[in-house]
Design an enzyme around this catalytic site. Sequence first.
Site, PDB file in Angstrom:
ATOM      1  N   LYS A  61     -73.816 -49.543  65.938  1.00  0.00           N
ATOM      2  CA  LYS A  61     -73.582 -49.461  67.378  1.00  0.00           C
ATOM      3  C   LYS A  61     -72.087 -49.659  67.635  1.00  0.00           C
ATOM      4  O   LYS A  61     -71.521 -50.686  67.280  1.00  0.00           O
ATOM      5  CB  LYS A  61     -74.379 -50.514  68.147  1.00  0.00           C
ATOM      6  CG  LYS A  61     -74.238 -50.356  69.659  1.00  0.00           C
ATOM      7  CD  LYS A  61     -75.003 -51.419  70.419  1.00  0.00           C
ATOM      8  CE  LYS A  61     -74.911 -51.139  71.913  1.00  0.00           C
ATOM      9  NZ  LYS A  61     -73.523 -51.008  72.395  1.00  0.00           N
ATOM     10  N   GLU A  77     -71.383 -55.203  66.611  1.00  0.00           N
ATOM     11  CA  GLU A  77     -72.126 -55.440  67.850  1.00  0.00           C
ATOM     12  C   GLU A  77     -73.623 -55.288  67.650  1.00  0.00           C
ATOM     13  O   GLU A  77     -74.420 -55.946  68.325  1.00  0.00           O
ATOM     14  CB  GLU A  77     -71.651 -54.492  68.949  1.00  0.00           C
ATOM     15  CG  GLU A  77     -72.211 -54.874  70.316  1.00  0.00           C
ATOM     16  CD  GLU A  77     -71.807 -53.905  71.404  1.00  0.00           C
ATOM     17  OE1 GLU A  77     -72.067 -54.201  72.573  1.00  0.00           O
ATOM     18  OE2 GLU A  77     -71.246 -52.849  71.092  1.00  0.00           O
ATOM     19  N   ASP A  84     -68.646 -50.066  69.960  1.00  0.00           N
ATOM     20  CA  ASP A  84     -68.283 -50.812  71.167  1.00  0.00           C
ATOM     21  C   ASP A  84     -67.084 -50.136  71.821  1.00  0.00           C
ATOM     22  O   ASP A  84     -65.936 -50.457  71.518  1.00  0.00           O
ATOM     23  CB  ASP A  84     -67.958 -52.265  70.790  1.00  0.00           C
ATOM     24  CG  ASP A  84     -67.870 -53.167  72.001  1.00  0.00           C
ATOM     25  OD1 ASP A  84     -68.265 -52.727  73.096  1.00  0.00           O
ATOM     26  OD2 ASP A  84     -67.419 -54.318  71.852  1.00  0.00           O
TER      27      ASP A  84
END
Length: 350
Positions: A66, A208, A68
């Site tokens: 993921k 993250e 950011d």
Amino acid sequence: MTKPPRKPAQPLLDDAEAPLRSRPRKKRDPAQPQLTLDPMPARIDPCLALLKPRPPKGRQWAFEVKWDGYRLAVHIEPSGVRILTRGGHDWTARFPTIAAEAKRLPVSTAILDGEAVVFDEQGRSDFGRLQQSLGGRGGLRTSWEAVFMAFDLLYFDGRDLTETELTARRHLLEGLVPAGGEDAIRLSEEIEADGDVLLRIACEHGLEGIVAKDRHSTYRSGRLGEWVKVKCIQSDGFAIVGYQMSGVAFGNVGALLLAARRGDELVYVGSVGTGFKADEAMKLRATMDKIKATKPAVKYFGGRKNLIWIKPKLVAEIEYRSWTHDGKLRHPSYKGLRDAADNAAVYKLE
């Protein structure tokens, strides 16, 4: 008696000397003269990941890191390159290296879906650094260090791929943006691993979180569950409804007062007093002082002193570990202001 041959009902050609012609073609958009298939959409609303507490199970799920940063769509068109934010704003001029790299890709027309990020020294995407490179919320700076992590391909050389399953879209994307590149456009690689194991490793490395995607899904706009995100540390947008004055803190901002949305009203969810840098705090204070309010936008029973209320026009990205029993953020940390062009949304309480 022999019958004469039957006369054709209609001759194959009325005029034997007339040239053979195909059926007339449909009119094409003059701005896209080489497209003979699907017209290129001006914009596609993004597919969004649904937040879940743990990774899904099953062979149909593909996993990625993921990122950011800012969600972007890179449009490669006959007239040039356009870079659009999640909210549909044109930010081409703000990402010159990404735009230049898009022009060099071996494709005539394409729409790439991905995330613009800036990496820290450990190779982790850092939202704060990305914001600084762009000059902060509402800034007009160009980011020369931003990298576009491409994770989907929605249109490719005259073909609309949104009704094609993810596996085929990824296959085409990997041919267009090879793995392991160091350019301004890089492939967000799929990781072959068990979801729980990958999440643990991601958290250990300070990332993250992870994203899981259904390999058999088509590309559907909105948050419908074909994509799932699982975070190591929660991070969401909260409205700033005021701040506490401090004589010793950066910019004289001791803490920001935060609110989430419940239905049509804002609800106080606590304060954040960490994560500020000196220059950021000064800019934030100047921005907040321009939108002071005479009364709070939330019901407040905190008992703090030296409070300045503001209109809830600013959305801060806040990291936090969890929620307390009385509905407040646990261990929050300020990451930066979300930009309205990034479709900044205030967290919605159940």
